[in-house]
Design a protein around this motif. Structure first.
Motif, mmCIF file in Angstrom:
data_model
loop_
_atom_site.group_PDB
_atom_site.id
_atom_site.type_symbol
_atom_site.label_atom_id
_atom_site.label_comp_id
_atom_site.label_asym_id
_atom_site.label_seq_id
_atom_site.Cartn_x
_atom_site.Cartn_y
_atom_site.Cartn_z
ATOM 1 N N THR A 47 -55.371 -8.586 -99.729
ATOM 2 C CA THR A 47 -55.319 -9.020 -101.126
ATOM 3 C C THR A 47 -53.960 -9.599 -101.524
ATOM 4 O O THR A 47 -53.711 -9.820 -102.709
ATOM 5 C CB THR A 47 -55.653 -7.833 -102.049
ATOM 6 O OG1 THR A 47 -54.743 -6.743 -101.790
ATOM 7 C CG2 THR A 47 -57.080 -7.357 -101.828
ATOM 8 N N GLU A 48 -53.088 -9.846 -100.547
ATOM 9 C CA GLU A 48 -51.791 -10.451 -100.852
ATOM 10 C C GLU A 48 -51.974 -11.806 -101.536
ATOM 11 O O GLU A 48 -52.948 -12.521 -101.288
ATOM 12 C CB GLU A 48 -50.975 -10.649 -99.570
ATOM 13 C CG GLU A 48 -50.365 -9.371 -99.029
ATOM 14 C CD GLU A 48 -49.623 -9.607 -97.717
ATOM 15 O OE1 GLU A 48 -49.796 -10.694 -97.117
ATOM 16 O OE2 GLU A 48 -48.896 -8.695 -97.280
ATOM 17 N N GLY A 49 -51.027 -12.133 -102.397
ATOM 18 C CA GLY A 49 -51.066 -13.434 -103.058
ATOM 19 C C GLY A 49 -52.109 -13.525 -104.147
ATOM 20 O O GLY A 49 -52.503 -14.633 -104.531
ATOM 21 N N GLY A 50 -52.600 -12.380 -104.626
ATOM 22 C CA GLY A 50 -53.576 -12.387 -105.712
ATOM 23 C C GLY A 50 -55.012 -12.582 -105.283
ATOM 24 O O GLY A 50 -55.894 -12.800 -106.123
ATOM 25 N N ARG A 51 -55.265 -12.527 -103.979
ATOM 26 C CA ARG A 51 -56.637 -12.720 -103.519
ATOM 27 C C ARG A 51 -57.531 -11.558 -103.956
ATOM 28 O O ARG A 51 -57.124 -10.397 -103.919
ATOM 29 C CB ARG A 51 -56.676 -12.861 -101.999
ATOM 30 C CG ARG A 51 -56.023 -14.132 -101.481
ATOM 31 C CD ARG A 51 -56.315 -14.325 -99.991
ATOM 32 N NE ARG A 51 -55.691 -13.280 -99.186
ATOM 33 C CZ ARG A 51 -54.482 -13.382 -98.650
ATOM 34 N NH1 ARG A 51 -53.759 -14.466 -98.860
ATOM 35 N NH2 ARG A 51 -53.978 -12.402 -97.920
ATOM 36 N N VAL A 52 -58.749 -11.882 -104.348
ATOM 37 C CA VAL A 52 -59.757 -10.882 -104.705
ATOM 38 C C VAL A 52 -60.938 -11.085 -103.767
ATOM 39 O O VAL A 52 -61.688 -12.061 -103.905
ATOM 40 C CB VAL A 52 -60.199 -11.013 -106.179
ATOM 41 C CG1 VAL A 52 -61.302 -10.002 -106.492
ATOM 42 C CG2 VAL A 52 -59.017 -10.813 -107.116
ATOM 43 N N LEU A 61 -56.029 -2.974 -105.935
ATOM 44 C CA LEU A 61 -56.042 -4.088 -106.870
ATOM 45 C C LEU A 61 -55.686 -3.703 -108.301
ATOM 46 O O LEU A 61 -55.293 -4.559 -109.090
ATOM 47 C CB LEU A 61 -57.419 -4.760 -106.876
ATOM 48 C CG LEU A 61 -57.811 -5.549 -105.635
ATOM 49 C CD1 LEU A 61 -59.250 -6.030 -105.760
ATOM 50 C CD2 LEU A 61 -56.879 -6.726 -105.421
ATOM 51 N N ARG A 117 -57.330 -5.788 -111.384
ATOM 52 C CA ARG A 117 -58.072 -6.907 -110.783
ATOM 53 C C ARG A 117 -59.354 -6.441 -110.101
ATOM 54 O O ARG A 117 -60.201 -7.261 -109.736
ATOM 55 C CB ARG A 117 -57.201 -7.651 -109.777
ATOM 56 C CG ARG A 117 -56.105 -8.496 -110.410
ATOM 57 C CD ARG A 117 -55.400 -9.336 -109.361
ATOM 58 N NE ARG A 117 -54.673 -8.510 -108.412
ATOM 59 C CZ ARG A 117 -54.530 -8.795 -107.118
ATOM 60 N NH1 ARG A 117 -55.084 -9.875 -106.611
ATOM 61 N NH2 ARG A 117 -53.840 -7.994 -106.331
#
Length: 200
Positions: free
Chosen positions: A40-45, A102, A105
């Motif tokens: 989930t690095e970099g805002g990945r969902v 998260l 998120r």
């Protein structure tokens, strides 16, 4: 990193096995958290992929009621109950693990549950009825709920249902390289090992 296959046992959720001495899955839980943090690095969902009795997709709330654990005990798992359907046990374990990583998120995570007979073509879904293959291929990473002998890819024949395997093939997983962490267990009431698999 493209996917994490975690052992979707309710024991992965802290406090769900007060009768067991100590916390035998603490190492597994830490490995899952580390793998999900990288995913989930970099805002990945990512998308949660799990076995289910029927094909459905969408945003769901975690529930372990099928394992005899009341929803009230979970405290929502970071996702408010705003009319969302309850996810199955496997997907719920994945959702709860993601919620720890998260935070807020976690409310944006979508779930795809597939039955064993799913051929990997199209889906009926919930609400808008999205094409399941398109959903898989557009996913910003996958969190896969393993069942049977928990975790793994091909290393344990019953680790993933036929439907989940078909969904992984549809996502292009055949081109990804697996790395498997094995956690041996000595407790009489647990499987001999758990696996956490990452696919890159």
């Amino acid at each position: 990193m493209h996917a994490v296959i975690l052992p979707a046992t309710p024991l992965l959720v802290p406090g769900t096995a007060p009768g067991l001495r100590g916390d035998p899955l603490s190492g597994v839980r830490a490995a899952v958290a580390a793998a999900l943090a990288r995913l989930t690095e970099g805002g990945r969902v990512p998308l949660v992929l799990a076995h289910g009795p029927a094909l459905r997709s969408g945003r769901m709330r975690p529930s372990l009621a099928g394992s005899g654990i009341g929803d009230r005990w979970l405290g929502g798992g970071g996702v408010s109950d705003d009319g969302r359907p309850a996810a199955g046990t496997g997907a719920s374990v994945a959702l709860l693990a993601l919620a720890d990583v998260l935070g807020a998120r976690a409310a944006d995570v979508e779930v795809l549950e597939v039955p064993p007979s799913w051929p990997g073509s199209t889906g009926t879904g919930t609400g808008t009825g999205p094409d399941a293959v398109r959903l898989l291929r557009a996913a910003d990473g996958l969190v896969v709920a393993g069942g049977g002998v928990p975790g793994g890819l091909d290393t344990a024949p019953d680790a993933l249902t036929a439907g989940v395997r078909a969904a992984l093939r549809a996502a292009g997983v055949d081109a990804w390289a697996p790395a498997v962490q094995v956690f041996a267990q000595a407790h009489d009431h647990l499987p001999p090992e758990y696996r956490v698999t990452t696919l890159t």
